[in-house]
Write an enzyme that holds these catalytic residues in place. Structure first.
Site, PDB file in Angstrom:
ATOM      1  N   SER A   1       0.844  -1.197   0.000  1.00 39.00           N
ATOM      2  CA  SER A   1       0.000   0.000   0.000  1.00 39.00           C
ATOM      3  C   SER A   1       0.874   1.240   0.000  1.00 39.00           C
ATOM      4  CB  SER A   1      -0.888   0.031   1.255  1.00 39.00           C
ATOM      5  OG  SER A   1      -1.511   1.289   1.385  1.00 39.00           O
TER       6      SER A   1
ATOM      7  N   TYR B   1      -1.132  -0.636  10.753  1.00 40.04           N
ATOM      8  CA  TYR B   1      -1.389  -1.032   9.351  1.00 40.04           C
ATOM      9  C   TYR B   1      -0.232  -0.596   8.449  1.00 40.04           C
ATOM     10  CZ  TYR B   1      -3.543  -1.212   4.703  1.00 40.04           C
ATOM     11  OH  TYR B   1      -3.793  -1.468   3.375  1.00 40.04           O
TER      12      TYR B   1
HETATM   13  P1  NAP Z   1     -11.608  -6.028   0.851  1.00 35.11           P
HETATM   14  O1  NAP Z   1     -12.572  -5.380  -0.077  1.00 35.11           O
HETATM   15  O2  NAP Z   1     -11.823  -5.925   2.317  1.00 35.11           O
HETATM   16  O3  NAP Z   1     -11.440  -7.563   0.465  1.00 35.11           O
HETATM   17  C1  NAP Z   1     -10.567  -8.332   1.235  1.00 35.11           C
HETATM   18  C2  NAP Z   1     -10.438  -9.722   0.659  1.00 35.11           C
HETATM   19  O4  NAP Z   1      -9.504 -10.437   1.494  1.00 35.11           O
HETATM   20  C3  NAP Z   1     -11.725 -10.489   0.679  1.00 35.11           C
HETATM   21  O5  NAP Z   1     -11.757 -11.349  -0.436  1.00 35.11           O
HETATM   22  C4  NAP Z   1     -11.609 -11.296   1.975  1.00 35.11           C
HETATM   23  O6  NAP Z   1     -12.305 -12.537   1.931  1.00 35.11           O
HETATM   24  C5  NAP Z   1     -10.139 -11.603   1.992  1.00 35.11           C
HETATM   25  N1  NAP Z   1      -9.658 -11.942   3.332  1.00 35.11           N
HETATM   26  C6  NAP Z   1      -9.813 -11.244   4.490  1.00 35.11           C
HETATM   27  N2  NAP Z   1      -9.235 -11.909   5.499  1.00 35.11           N
HETATM   28  C7  NAP Z   1      -8.709 -13.052   4.964  1.00 35.11           C
HETATM   29  C8  NAP Z   1      -8.005 -14.147   5.492  1.00 35.11           C
HETATM   30  N3  NAP Z   1      -7.707 -14.221   6.789  1.00 35.11           N
HETATM   31  N4  NAP Z   1      -7.642 -15.140   4.653  1.00 35.11           N
HETATM   32  C9  NAP Z   1      -7.947 -15.097   3.324  1.00 35.11           C
HETATM   33  N5  NAP Z   1      -8.615 -14.073   2.771  1.00 35.11           N
HETATM   34  C10 NAP Z   1      -8.982 -13.066   3.586  1.00 35.11           C
HETATM   35  O7  NAP Z   1     -10.107  -5.482   0.619  1.00 35.11           O
HETATM   36  P2  NAP Z   1      -9.464  -4.542  -0.511  1.00 35.11           P
HETATM   37  O8  NAP Z   1      -9.774  -3.139  -0.178  1.00 35.11           O
HETATM   38  O9  NAP Z   1      -9.788  -5.087  -1.849  1.00 35.11           O
HETATM   39  O10 NAP Z   1      -7.913  -4.752  -0.179  1.00 35.11           O
HETATM   40  C11 NAP Z   1      -7.178  -5.832  -0.745  1.00 35.11           C
HETATM   41  C12 NAP Z   1      -5.690  -5.637  -0.442  1.00 35.11           C
HETATM   42  O11 NAP Z   1      -5.266  -4.370  -0.954  1.00 35.11           O
HETATM   43  C13 NAP Z   1      -5.329  -5.629   1.033  1.00 35.11           C
HETATM   44  O12 NAP Z   1      -4.072  -6.254   1.217  1.00 35.11           O
HETATM   45  C14 NAP Z   1      -5.236  -4.148   1.363  1.00 35.11           C
HETATM   46  O13 NAP Z   1      -4.392  -3.906   2.462  1.00 35.11           O
HETATM   47  C15 NAP Z   1      -4.657  -3.624   0.070  1.00 35.11           C
HETATM   48  N6  NAP Z   1      -4.918  -2.205  -0.181  1.00 35.11           N
HETATM   49  C16 NAP Z   1      -6.192  -1.723  -0.242  1.00 35.11           C
HETATM   50  C17 NAP Z   1      -6.401  -0.377  -0.485  1.00 35.11           C
HETATM   51  C18 NAP Z   1      -7.777   0.228  -0.554  1.00 35.11           C
HETATM   52  O14 NAP Z   1      -7.867   1.462  -0.492  1.00 35.11           O
HETATM   53  N7  NAP Z   1      -8.831  -0.531  -0.727  1.00 35.11           N
HETATM   54  C19 NAP Z   1      -5.304   0.478  -0.656  1.00 35.11           C
HETATM   55  C20 NAP Z   1      -4.025  -0.044  -0.592  1.00 35.11           C
HETATM   56  C21 NAP Z   1      -3.840  -1.390  -0.359  1.00 35.11           C
HETATM   57  P3  NAP Z   1     -13.689 -12.737   2.763  1.00 35.11           P
HETATM   58  O15 NAP Z   1     -14.632 -11.739   2.192  1.00 35.11           O
HETATM   59  O16 NAP Z   1     -14.040 -14.135   2.521  1.00 35.11           O
HETATM   60  O17 NAP Z   1     -13.352 -12.428   4.194  1.00 35.11           O
END
Ligand code: NAP
Length: 250
Positions: free
Chosen positions: A143, A156
């Protein structure tokens, strides 16, 4: 449509929604057979598999909590059973929780480190065992907070700084096996998780947008093409890198 990943097998952790779901769909559109991992959202993962299949691609959904070693072992045993090998691992599963210094607890710390850092290492450990002599590609979703480190995100942010360090270390360790390891650092992206955390409709979003040269937050479609690039031979001499996809925010 180009089939840059024809014959390849990709595992995407946390692919039932958000950034991971789009990555799974774009890897499949590029020809990869995809393992769509999820923790609890079975319906979400099945929807992603259905979208891939409808588009002529191949995918299976596999439940595994990536922060648990036994589940990670199961995830790769299922992958081996379905497709026999791994060429690409996308370590996307991650959680974000915010807290001011005085409210940080050991639980807040371990929950995020256990998935964002330990889970990523455990998944990589298993995946490389299924990569052949032709090598492979590991893509870690870190991130922009790894370096931006906004207030109230100290735990985080440090999990994601750790992901960048793990990326650089493993790139050196695995280079001799032709396994490339790179990181992608997204800026704020509109996802189910970001909505759930209350970020998308917040003043924080407005503040981020005002600091972003391209003036907007991201969409999942902004992130996935870079992952396809890092998974493919187009990036065959790229390893240990961190690509910011953040509209210029860093
Ligand atoms: P999200 O919408 O919350 O989706 C998270 C995904 O991870 C879901 O498929 C969830 O599955 C899965 N997950 C959660 N806990 C898990 C576990 N213990 N084992 C396996 N799968 C798990 O997240 P997102 O916003 O797309 O973020 C995805 C990644 O990008 C993360 O690493 C986050 O830190 C990074 N990121 C996000 C942003 C942002 O602004 N959105 C920015 C920078 C980086 P379930 O639904 O089955 O729990």
């Amino acid at each position: 449509m180009s089939q840059k990943l024809a014959g390849k097998v990709a595992v995407v952790t946390g692919a039932s929604k958000g950034i991971g779901a789009e990555i799974a769909e774009q890897l499949a559109a590029a020809g990869a057979s995809v393992v769509v991992n999820y923790a609890s959202s079975k319906a979400g993962a099945e929807k992603v598999v259905a979208a891939i299949t409808k588009n002529g691609g191949k995918a299976v959904a596999v439940q595994a909590d990536v922060s648990q070693a036994a589940d990670v072992t199961k995830l790769f045993a299922e992958t081996k059973k379905a497709y026999g090998k791994v060429d690409v691992l996308v370590n996307n599963a991650g959680i974000y929780e915010f807290s001011p210094l005085e409210a940080i607890t050991a639980e807040h710390y371990h929950k995020q480190f256990n998935l964002n850092v330990l889970g990523l290492i455990l998944a990589t450990q298993e995946a490389v065992q299924l990569m052949g002599p032709e090598g492979g590609s590991v893509i870690n979703i870190a991130s922009v907070v790894a370096t931006l480190a906004p207030p109230n995100t100290s735990v985080y942010s440090v999990t994601k700084a750790a992901v960048v360090a793990v990326t650089r270390s493993l790139a050196q360790e695995l280079g001799p096996r032709k396994i490339r390891v790179n990181a992608v650092n997204p800026g704020l992206v509109e996802t189910e998780g970001a909505h759930g955390a209350g970020i998308i409709d917040s003043d924080f979003r407005k503040q981020i947008e005002s600091q972003t040269p391209l003036g907007r937050i991201g969409k999942v479609e902004d992130i996935a093409p870079a992952v396809v690039f890092l998974a493919s031979e187009d990036s065959s001499w790229v390893t240990g890198e961190t690509l910011y996809i953040s509209g210029g925010l860093r």
